[in-house]
Design a protein around this motif. Structure first.
Motif, PDB file in Angstrom:
ATOM      1  N   VAL A   1     -41.731  59.624  65.907  1.00 36.13           N
ATOM      2  CA  VAL A   1     -43.037  60.220  65.647  1.00 36.13           C
ATOM      3  C   VAL A   1     -42.968  61.157  64.438  1.00 36.13           C
ATOM      4  CG1 VAL A   1     -44.808  61.755  66.590  1.00 36.13           C
ATOM      5  CG2 VAL A   1     -43.833  59.958  68.016  1.00 36.13           C
ATOM      6  N   ALA A   2     -41.900  61.918  64.317  1.00 34.48           N
ATOM      7  CA  ALA A   2     -41.759  62.835  63.191  1.00 34.48           C
ATOM      8  C   ALA A   2     -41.668  62.071  61.874  1.00 34.48           C
ATOM      9  CB  ALA A   2     -40.534  63.728  63.382  1.00 34.48           C
ATOM     10  N   VAL A   3     -40.855  61.038  61.841  1.00 33.34           N
ATOM     11  CA  VAL A   3     -40.711  60.251  60.610  1.00 33.34           C
ATOM     12  C   VAL A   3     -42.026  59.549  60.266  1.00 33.34           C
ATOM     13  CG1 VAL A   3     -39.583  58.210  59.619  1.00 33.34           C
ATOM     14  CG2 VAL A   3     -38.225  59.962  60.740  1.00 33.34           C
ATOM     15  N   GLY A   4     -42.635  58.901  61.250  1.00 33.57           N
ATOM     16  CA  GLY A   4     -43.898  58.217  60.999  1.00 33.57           C
ATOM     17  C   GLY A   4     -45.007  59.172  60.592  1.00 33.57           C
ATOM     18  N   GLY A   5     -45.048  60.333  61.228  1.00 35.64           N
ATOM     19  CA  GLY A   5     -46.073  61.315  60.900  1.00 35.64           C
ATOM     20  C   GLY A   5     -45.926  61.895  59.512  1.00 35.64           C
ATOM     21  N   VAL A   6     -44.706  62.209  59.140  1.00 30.27           N
ATOM     22  CA  VAL A   6     -44.472  62.799  57.820  1.00 30.27           C
ATOM     23  C   VAL A   6     -44.689  61.762  56.719  1.00 30.27           C
ATOM     24  CG1 VAL A   6     -42.677  63.771  56.331  1.00 30.27           C
ATOM     25  CG2 VAL A   6     -42.978  64.632  58.641  1.00 30.27           C
ATOM     26  N   ILE A   7     -44.192  60.563  56.923  1.00 29.03           N
ATOM     27  CA  ILE A   7     -44.362  59.532  55.899  1.00 29.03           C
ATOM     28  C   ILE A   7     -45.817  59.068  55.823  1.00 29.03           C
ATOM     29  CG2 ILE A   7     -43.756  57.160  55.285  1.00 29.03           C
ATOM     30  CD1 ILE A   7     -40.925  57.789  56.212  1.00 29.03           C
ATOM     31  N   GLY A   8     -46.520  59.123  56.930  1.00 29.02           N
ATOM     32  CA  GLY A   8     -47.905  58.677  56.947  1.00 29.02           C
ATOM     33  C   GLY A   8     -48.851  59.517  56.120  1.00 29.02           C
ATOM     34  N   VAL A   9     -48.467  60.732  55.753  1.00 27.48           N
ATOM     35  CA  VAL A   9     -49.343  61.594  54.960  1.00 27.48           C
ATOM     36  C   VAL A   9     -48.925  61.700  53.496  1.00 27.48           C
ATOM     37  CG1 VAL A   9     -50.094  62.941  56.951  1.00 27.48           C
ATOM     38  CG2 VAL A   9     -48.137  63.722  55.618  1.00 27.48           C
ATOM     39  N   VAL A  10     -47.988  60.877  53.056  1.00 32.82           N
ATOM     40  CA  VAL A  10     -47.591  60.893  51.646  1.00 32.82           C
ATOM     41  C   VAL A  10     -48.830  60.597  50.790  1.00 32.82           C
ATOM     42  CG1 VAL A  10     -46.842  58.476  51.595  1.00 32.82           C
ATOM     43  CG2 VAL A  10     -45.914  60.066  49.944  1.00 32.82           C
ATOM     44  N   PRO A  11     -49.060  61.385  49.739  1.00 36.56           N
ATOM     45  CA  PRO A  11     -50.277  61.184  48.958  1.00 36.56           C
ATOM     46  C   PRO A  11     -50.175  60.020  47.965  1.00 36.56           C
ATOM     47  CG  PRO A  11     -49.092  63.061  48.106  1.00 36.56           C
ATOM     48  CD  PRO A  11     -48.357  62.592  49.332  1.00 36.56           C
ATOM     49  N   ALA A  12     -49.694  58.897  48.423  1.00 34.74           N
ATOM     50  CA  ALA A  12     -49.612  57.682  47.612  1.00 34.74           C
ATOM     51  C   ALA A  12     -50.044  56.526  48.509  1.00 34.74           C
ATOM     52  CB  ALA A  12     -48.200  57.471  47.098  1.00 34.74           C
ATOM     53  N   ILE A  13     -51.271  56.095  48.329  1.00 32.91           N
ATOM     54  CA  ILE A  13     -51.831  55.065  49.193  1.00 32.91           C
ATOM     55  C   ILE A  13     -51.115  53.743  48.942  1.00 32.91           C
ATOM     56  CG2 ILE A  13     -53.930  53.754  49.707  1.00 32.91           C
ATOM     57  CD1 ILE A  13     -55.464  56.334  49.069  1.00 32.91           C
TER      58      ILE A  13
ATOM     59  N   VAL B   1     -51.763  58.299  61.462  1.00 31.95           N
ATOM     60  CA  VAL B   1     -51.995  59.557  60.749  1.00 31.95           C
ATOM     61  C   VAL B   1     -52.601  59.339  59.360  1.00 31.95           C
ATOM     62  CG1 VAL B   1     -50.200  60.805  62.007  1.00 31.95           C
ATOM     63  CG2 VAL B   1     -49.652  59.724  59.831  1.00 31.95           C
ATOM     64  N   GLN B   2     -52.949  58.099  59.018  1.00 32.03           N
ATOM     65  CA  GLN B   2     -53.510  57.859  57.691  1.00 32.03           C
ATOM     66  C   GLN B   2     -54.827  58.574  57.415  1.00 32.03           C
ATOM     67  OE1 GLN B   2     -53.299  53.672  56.778  1.00 32.03           O
ATOM     68  NE2 GLN B   2     -51.281  53.949  55.875  1.00 32.03           N
ATOM     69  N   PRO B   3     -55.672  58.862  58.415  1.00 29.49           N
ATOM     70  CA  PRO B   3     -56.817  59.730  58.086  1.00 29.49           C
ATOM     71  C   PRO B   3     -56.377  61.095  57.553  1.00 29.49           C
ATOM     72  CG  PRO B   3     -57.226  58.603  60.144  1.00 29.49           C
ATOM     73  CD  PRO B   3     -55.803  58.297  59.757  1.00 29.49           C
ATOM     74  N   LEU B   4     -55.260  61.608  58.064  1.00 30.27           N
ATOM     75  CA  LEU B   4     -54.718  62.857  57.519  1.00 30.27           C
ATOM     76  C   LEU B   4     -54.232  62.670  56.089  1.00 30.27           C
ATOM     77  CD1 LEU B   4     -52.682  64.283  60.532  1.00 30.27           C
ATOM     78  CD2 LEU B   4     -54.805  65.163  59.573  1.00 30.27           C
ATOM     79  N   GLN B   5     -53.748  61.476  55.782  1.00 32.42           N
ATOM     80  CA  GLN B   5     -53.309  61.184  54.409  1.00 32.42           C
ATOM     81  C   GLN B   5     -54.471  61.377  53.443  1.00 32.42           C
ATOM     82  OE1 GLN B   5     -52.562  57.053  53.474  1.00 32.42           O
ATOM     83  NE2 GLN B   5     -50.955  57.603  52.018  1.00 32.42           N
TER      84      GLN B   5
ATOM     85  N   LEU C   1     -57.175  63.204  53.989  1.00 32.54           N
ATOM     86  CA  LEU C   1     -57.579  64.609  53.987  1.00 32.54           C
ATOM     87  C   LEU C   1     -56.599  65.500  53.218  1.00 32.54           C
ATOM     88  CD1 LEU C   1     -58.778  65.065  57.679  1.00 32.54           C
ATOM     89  CD2 LEU C   1     -60.191  65.040  55.624  1.00 32.54           C
ATOM     90  N   LEU C   2     -55.314  65.174  53.271  1.00 33.04           N
ATOM     91  CA  LEU C   2     -54.294  66.027  52.648  1.00 33.04           C
ATOM     92  C   LEU C   2     -53.936  65.629  51.220  1.00 33.04           C
ATOM     93  CD1 LEU C   2     -51.868  66.504  55.671  1.00 33.04           C
ATOM     94  CD2 LEU C   2     -53.513  68.138  54.751  1.00 33.04           C
ATOM     95  N   ALA C   3     -54.463  64.524  50.723  1.00 33.25           N
ATOM     96  CA  ALA C   3     -54.100  64.069  49.375  1.00 33.25           C
ATOM     97  C   ALA C   3     -54.484  65.112  48.325  1.00 33.25           C
ATOM     98  CB  ALA C   3     -54.751  62.726  49.070  1.00 33.25           C
ATOM     99  N   ILE C   4     -55.708  65.582  48.352  1.00 28.73           N
ATOM    100  CA  ILE C   4     -56.158  66.563  47.355  1.00 28.73           C
ATOM    101  C   ILE C   4     -55.385  67.876  47.481  1.00 28.73           C
ATOM    102  CG2 ILE C   4     -58.149  67.898  46.508  1.00 28.73           C
ATOM    103  CD1 ILE C   4     -58.254  64.924  45.777  1.00 28.73           C
ATOM    104  N   PRO C   5     -55.179  68.431  48.690  1.00 26.02           N
ATOM    105  CA  PRO C   5     -54.361  69.661  48.754  1.00 26.02           C
ATOM    106  C   PRO C   5     -52.931  69.471  48.232  1.00 26.02           C
ATOM    107  CG  PRO C   5     -55.614  69.429  50.773  1.00 26.02           C
ATOM    108  CD  PRO C   5     -55.817  68.167  49.995  1.00 26.02           C
ATOM    109  N   PHE C   6     -52.303  68.322  48.535  1.00 24.03           N
ATOM    110  CA  PHE C   6     -50.960  68.071  47.993  1.00 24.03           C
ATOM    111  C   PHE C   6     -51.002  67.991  46.471  1.00 24.03           C
ATOM    112  CE2 PHE C   6     -49.444  66.145  52.166  1.00 24.03           C
ATOM    113  CZ  PHE C   6     -48.535  67.154  52.415  1.00 24.03           C
ATOM    114  N   ILE C   7     -52.006  67.317  45.928  1.00 27.10           N
ATOM    115  CA  ILE C   7     -52.111  67.180  44.472  1.00 27.10           C
ATOM    116  C   ILE C   7     -52.377  68.541  43.841  1.00 27.10           C
ATOM    117  CG2 ILE C   7     -53.526  66.185  42.622  1.00 27.10           C
ATOM    118  CD1 ILE C   7     -53.755  63.656  44.415  1.00 27.10           C
ATOM    119  N   ARG C   8     -53.242  69.332  44.436  1.00 25.88           N
ATOM    120  CA  ARG C   8     -53.510  70.683  43.900  1.00 25.88           C
ATOM    121  C   ARG C   8     -52.254  71.553  43.955  1.00 25.88           C
ATOM    122  NH1 ARG C   8     -59.099  71.966  43.190  1.00 25.88           N
ATOM    123  NH2 ARG C   8     -60.395  70.342  44.111  1.00 25.88           N
ATOM    124  N   LEU C   9     -51.491  71.440  45.046  1.00 22.13           N
ATOM    125  CA  LEU C   9     -50.241  72.191  45.142  1.00 22.13           C
ATOM    126  C   LEU C   9     -49.265  71.742  44.063  1.00 22.13           C
ATOM    127  CD1 LEU C   9     -48.405  74.217  46.641  1.00 22.13           C
ATOM    128  CD2 LEU C   9     -47.735  72.325  48.145  1.00 22.13           C
TER     129      LEU C   9
END
Length: 152
Positions: free
Chosen positions: A10-22, A50-54, A56-64
């Motif tokens: 779950v940790a690996v899938g969750g973390v990789i699922g939000v990578v900001p590269a579709i 977790v792809q809906p989080l991907q 949602l989090l793409a813009i914050p990751f890019i801004r960071l």
């Protein structure tokens, strides 16, 4: 699955699922799950969930990433991007590509600590939820068990 292996999955899938590269989550989660001998199907499923989080989090990751790597001249508003594409679409693609790479780099810096934290939080939770494995009464009491090899 044990609580440890399921929490790692779950940790690996969750973390990789939000990578900001579709489009890279399936390949990346399959490769990491195969490398660490996790359940590949479950890892990919979690990354899909977790792809809906991907998104949602793409813009914050890019801004960071933009702020970390000093790409301050790029703003990610819709009007700004439309203006960039009207002025010079190749330059706009180049700037957005660099911004996305900066977002991926920001994700990479946060991925391992977030994954480790998620792993250790999930172990006790899944330990309470998952059923305990059944142990044969004879084996549990130390009674010898006869094993047949089929060569008699």
């Amino acid at each position: 699955m044990t609580p440890r292996s399921l929490s790692a999955t779950v940790a690996v899938g969750g973390v990789i699922g939000v990578v900001p590269a579709i489009g890279v989550t399936t390949i990346l989660s399959t490769a990491v799950a195969a490398r660490f001998r996790l359940n590949i199907a479950a890892t990919v499923l979690v990354s899909y969930l977790v792809q809906p989080l991907q998104l949602l989090l793409a813009i914050p990751f890019i801004r960071l990433g933009i702020s970390l790597f000093g790409l301050g001249e790029l703003r990610l508003s819709l009007g700004e991007m439309q203006r960039m594409f009207k002025a010079d679409w190749l330059d706009a693609l180049n700037k957005l590509w660099l911004a996305n790479l900066a977002g991926i780099a920001a994700w990479a810096m946060l991925a391992i600590p977030a994954g480790v934290l998620l792993y250790f939080v999930l172990i006790p939770l899944l330990g309470k939820v998952l059923p305990r494995p059944r142990v044969d009464a004879g084996v549990a009491q130390g009674t010898p068990v006869e094993i047949s090899t089929g060569k008699e």
